[in-house]
Design a protein around this motif. Structure first.
Motif, short mmCIF file in Angstrom:
data_model
loop_
_atom_site.label_atom_id
_atom_site.label_comp_id
_atom_site.label_asym_id
_atom_site.label_seq_id
_atom_site.Cartn_x
_atom_site.Cartn_y
_atom_site.Cartn_z
N THR A 296 -1.42 4.18 1.37
CA THR A 296 -0.96 4.69 2.67
C THR A 296 -0.48 6.13 2.53
O THR A 296 0.35 6.44 1.68
CB THR A 296 0.20 3.82 3.19
OG1 THR A 296 -0.29 2.49 3.43
CG2 THR A 296 0.76 4.38 4.49
N LEU B 15 -0.31 7.06 10.16
CA LEU B 15 -0.66 6.64 8.82
C LEU B 15 -2.16 6.48 8.64
O LEU B 15 -2.88 6.07 9.57
CB LEU B 15 0.03 5.30 8.49
CG LEU B 15 1.56 5.28 8.60
CD1 LEU B 15 2.09 3.90 8.25
CD2 LEU B 15 2.18 6.34 7.70
N SER C 84 0.82 -1.22 0.00
CA SER C 84 0.00 0.00 0.00
C SER C 84 0.85 1.26 0.00
O SER C 84 0.31 2.36 -0.05
CB SER C 84 -0.93 0.01 1.22
OG SER C 84 -0.19 0.11 2.42
N THR D 187 -3.31 0.10 7.69
CA THR D 187 -2.92 1.39 7.12
C THR D 187 -1.50 1.40 6.56
O THR D 187 -1.08 2.41 6.00
CB THR D 187 -3.04 2.51 8.17
OG1 THR D 187 -2.28 2.17 9.33
CG2 THR D 187 -4.51 2.73 8.55
N GLY D 188 -0.76 0.31 6.72
CA GLY D 188 0.57 0.24 6.14
C GLY D 188 1.71 0.25 7.13
O GLY D 188 2.88 0.36 6.72
N LEU E 241 -5.20 5.26 5.43
CA LEU E 241 -5.37 4.57 4.16
C LEU E 241 -6.46 5.29 3.37
O LEU E 241 -7.60 5.37 3.80
CB LEU E 241 -5.78 3.11 4.38
CG LEU E 241 -5.56 2.17 3.19
CD1 LEU E 241 -4.07 2.00 2.91
CD2 LEU E 241 -6.21 0.81 3.44
#
Length: 390
Positions: A371, A364, A12, A32-33, A366
């Protein structure tokens, strides 16, 4: 100190440039990475060990690890991503930089030999070493394109170095000329010194619970198997009081000791309320994990960079303030990156009473599968970065 980490095309992380401080706390919701940031840093370190290509292959190959969304110009807040057909070269790029030290970037792409059975192995297309905060032609010192490596000499002219590299080899692991290419040696040794902690085991069969032969251990192993030897080494090399303070802060009235019998080391926890010490095999998962973090963070030989992935796992919330202070103490001697989904731990690290002055919090989000950093609305809100061209 490493001041910037850049990742492009990894899961991402479509195009992420992160500022790093003496202590950097990476937070965000699940998915979210955060793990992508941790893995990207590990991939960078693997380049120095010649293992980056294999690490990508074990994740399913380059096609499985690449950013799966559209190439460009599609992320809009509150809108839908518009699909496009991929037209540019397939690339997974990783890099880091320091304002007053050497930086490094690597560009991995798809293999050209479509008939090879090693179809999951990516190829190293470009590598670059430069001086300064981001790569520029004028500050590039070493450059690898395809199989050829060249180095800039004292007069500024390019000179070939080494032989022709194979597409699955990094110049960091293959060019070993300290006279002709000292920058390569410097970056390789720098990356090899990074330490990562992600799989400290605390299950019933964890190596840290066993009695085992001990040798002087200045860096805890990635699985924590040499815990007793690491603690005894730290105590012998002058960090005994810090060890005792860190344990007593988490478990008042407790002290960790190491019993040595004919070279075999056993970890025990003494508590005033108990008639006998507890062996490592008797400790709860949370207690053992905290002791593992004590050994890792109070190392007598601090690395340049230490990266911790979700250190709060298995810990009771009441232990998080003690863990935060332990991390902050370590950040006095080494640069630390903490990847966590615990808001309580993040708050203690960022806004606690003993906060490290150069602390960065990176939250972070998304958006449309990509991300992004919370609060960053445009490219001017992030550190400057330019990838070396193929």
């Amino acid at each position: 100190m490493i001041e910037t980490v850049a990742v492009e095309g990894y899961r991402s992380l479509r195009g992420l440039v992160l500022p790093l401080g003496g202590l950097t706390v990476v937070t965000g919701a699940n998915g979210t990475g955060k793990s992508g940031v941790y893995r990207a840093l590990r991939l960078l370190a693997e380049c120095a060990l010649g293992g980056a290509v294999g690490a990508v292959a074990r994740e399913g190959g380059l096609r499985s690890t690449l950013w799966a969304g559209p190439e460009r110009g599609t992320r809009r807040r509150g809108g839908d991503a518009q699909g496009t057909v991929r037209s540019g070269p397939v690339a997974l790029r990783l890099g880091f930089a320091s304002r007053e030290d050497l930086g490094y970037a690597v560009d991995l792409g798809l293999p050209q030999d479509g008939g090879s059975p090693f179809m999951l192995d990516p190829e190293v297309k470009v590598e670059s070493i430069w001086s300064g905060p981001f790569p520029r032609p004028a500050t590039t010192l070493v450059e690898r394109r395809g199989p050829a490596v060249r180095v800039r000499d004292d007069e500024g002219a390019w000179q070939p170095v080494g032989g022709r590299l194979r597409p699955f080899d990094s110049m960091l692991s293959e060019v070993v000329d300290p006279t002709g290419a000292p920058e390569v040696v410097a970056v390789r040794e720098r990356l090899r010194g990074w330490r990562f902690y992600d799989h400290l085991r605390t299950d019933a069969d964890a190596p840290a619970r066993r009695v085992r032969v001990g040798t002087r251990t200045t860096a805890l192993a990635h699985d924590g198997g040499d815990l007793a030897a690491a603690i005894e080494t730290a105590r012998e090399l002058g960090r005994g009081q810090e060890l005792d303070d860190a344990v007593a802060e988490a478990f008042p009235g407790a002290r960790v000791v190491v019993r040595a019998d004919d070279g075999r080391f056993a970890l025990q926890l003494e508590r005033r309320s108990l008639l006998r010490p507890l062996d490592a095999a008797e400790l709860s998962d949370g207690t053992l994990r905290y002791l593992l973090w004590v050994a890792a963070l109070l190392t007598p030989r601090p690395p340049e960079l230490m990266v911790l992935n979700e250190p709060e796992t298995s810990l009771h919330p009441e232990l998080l303030p003690a863990l935060a202070r332990l991390v902050q103490r370590a950040a006095r001697d080494t640069q630390v990156v903490v990847v966590t989904h615990s808001d309580a731990l993040a708050a203690a690290l960022v806004a606690g009473p003993q906060t490290v002055p150069d602390t960065q919090e990176v939250r972070l989000l998304l958006e449309q599968g990509e991300t992004v950093v919370d609060g960053r609305d445009g490219p001017l809100d992030q550190p400057a970065w330019h990838w070396p061209s193929r």
